[in-house]
Scaffold this active site. Sequence first.
Site, PDB file in Angstrom:
ATOM      1  N   THR A 179       9.216   2.482  -3.437  1.00 54.50           N
ATOM      2  CA  THR A 179       8.513   3.106  -2.319  1.00 54.50           C
ATOM      3  C   THR A 179       9.279   2.868  -1.023  1.00 54.50           C
ATOM      4  OG1 THR A 179       6.352   2.846  -3.371  1.00 54.50           O
ATOM      5  CG2 THR A 179       6.378   2.975  -0.976  1.00 54.50           C
ATOM      6  N   ARG A 207      -2.225   9.450 -11.573  1.00 55.33           N
ATOM      7  CA  ARG A 207      -2.397   8.137 -10.938  1.00 55.33           C
ATOM      8  C   ARG A 207      -1.891   8.167  -9.499  1.00 55.33           C
ATOM      9  NH1 ARG A 207       1.304   4.311  -8.409  1.00 55.33           N
ATOM     10  NH2 ARG A 207       0.364   2.229  -8.558  1.00 55.33           N
ATOM     11  N   GLY A 209      -1.222   5.498  -6.168  1.00 59.06           N
ATOM     12  CA  GLY A 209      -1.159   4.115  -5.723  1.00 59.06           C
ATOM     13  C   GLY A 209      -1.600   3.954  -4.286  1.00 59.06           C
ATOM     14  N   ASP A 210      -1.139   2.892  -3.651  1.00 57.72           N
ATOM     15  CA  ASP A 210      -1.612   2.566  -2.306  1.00 57.72           C
ATOM     16  C   ASP A 210      -0.897   3.330  -1.201  1.00 57.72           C
ATOM     17  OD1 ASP A 210       0.688   0.857  -3.080  1.00 57.72           O
ATOM     18  OD2 ASP A 210       0.514   0.097  -1.047  1.00 57.72           O
ATOM     19  N   THR A 230       4.723  -1.842  -0.079  1.00 58.04           N
ATOM     20  CA  THR A 230       5.263  -1.431  -1.367  1.00 58.04           C
ATOM     21  C   THR A 230       4.890  -2.492  -2.388  1.00 58.04           C
ATOM     22  OG1 THR A 230       7.277  -0.943  -2.628  1.00 58.04           O
ATOM     23  CG2 THR A 230       7.499  -2.505  -0.822  1.00 58.04           C
ATOM     24  N   GLY A 231       4.511  -2.058  -3.584  1.00 59.31           N
ATOM     25  CA  GLY A 231       4.177  -3.069  -4.580  1.00 59.31           C
ATOM     26  C   GLY A 231       3.179  -2.578  -5.607  1.00 59.31           C
ATOM     27  N   THR A 232       2.398  -3.504  -6.142  1.00 58.94           N
ATOM     28  CA  THR A 232       1.408  -3.201  -7.169  1.00 58.94           C
ATOM     29  C   THR A 232       0.252  -2.442  -6.518  1.00 58.94           C
ATOM     30  OG1 THR A 232       1.967  -5.352  -8.143  1.00 58.94           O
ATOM     31  CG2 THR A 232       0.076  -4.181  -9.067  1.00 58.94           C
ATOM     32  N   GLY A 233       0.327  -1.123  -6.571  1.00 55.09           N
ATOM     33  CA  GLY A 233      -0.591  -0.289  -5.809  1.00 55.09           C
ATOM     34  C   GLY A 233      -2.049  -0.569  -6.061  1.00 55.09           C
TER      35      GLY A 233
END
Length: 313
Positions: A179, A207, A209-210, A230-233
């Site tokens: 991201t 899907r 994400g954040d 950025t990361g585990t949404g």
Amino acid sequence: MTETTDTAARWSLAIHGGAGAMTPEIMDAAMAAEYEAALATALEAGAAVLRDGGSALDAVSAAVSALEDDPHFNAGRGAVFTYHGTNELDAAIMDGRNRAAGAVSAVTRTRNPVQLARVVMEQGPHVFLAGAGAEEFARDHGMAEVDPAWFATAERRCQLDEFKSRKDGWFDADLKFGTVGAVARDANGDLAAATSTGGLTGKRWNRIGDSPVIGAGTYADNRACAVSCTGTGEVFIRVGVAHEIAARMRLAGEDVATATRAVLGEVGHLGGVGGIIAVDAEGTLTHAFNTNGLYRGFADHTGRAEVGIFGPA
């Protein structure tokens, strides 16, 4: 950290190109130099706007557009593939002056999703558009379109093939979060944030994400800070990371670095990983990550212009 003098010309900018499992052992010097050059190009695209007295909103849009056009990153051209072999793009932008925001998700033809998100914010009645509706809005407003094949790269196709050959489930366990995002404070003291992504390799069921979720992966408020994540949404959404940082600053009086690290700690406690960049109302830049690295860059009115991948989190 950025200087916090009272000069009217004070501005600052931070960008990121994702966080993840990369290490110095698997990323040789030549590859690292490629990424650093790409980051430097995007950083200069945003810094040039601010250096010339432009707005934070224009700066983050320019920087993220440059990152979307660069196939090194998981946004725009070079976005990862869904399980069914398509590229679905998400983006958001937010203006700290009035908390206006625009976001799009699951677009497949708009060349620069962050620019579409801005048009949604400035010319549409809604905040968040998705899929065919977002594409229709883009056409109605004359946004540049490309054939979906333009986003595809051979490397990302190989990643999908490797992913689908596994027998250990549908989630991308390698945690390569590519991201991209930017945050800025301009010479007028205004803040802005923008984020763009292709999501996770092998994602299914549309899907999201954040990144395009206002308050989760993207947020800007002149009263506190501008944030891009950025990361585990899924975890970043549950925590409401970007808004949580701003809330801690406004309501608990925490500085931007303290708030950022505290909220990333909460993400980690819930099993999430990733990185955050942020800038406060005085122009102080900060970043944090709990992965092996974060593609990042920082520039300000003092002449600072630096990029990095590993090093202190």
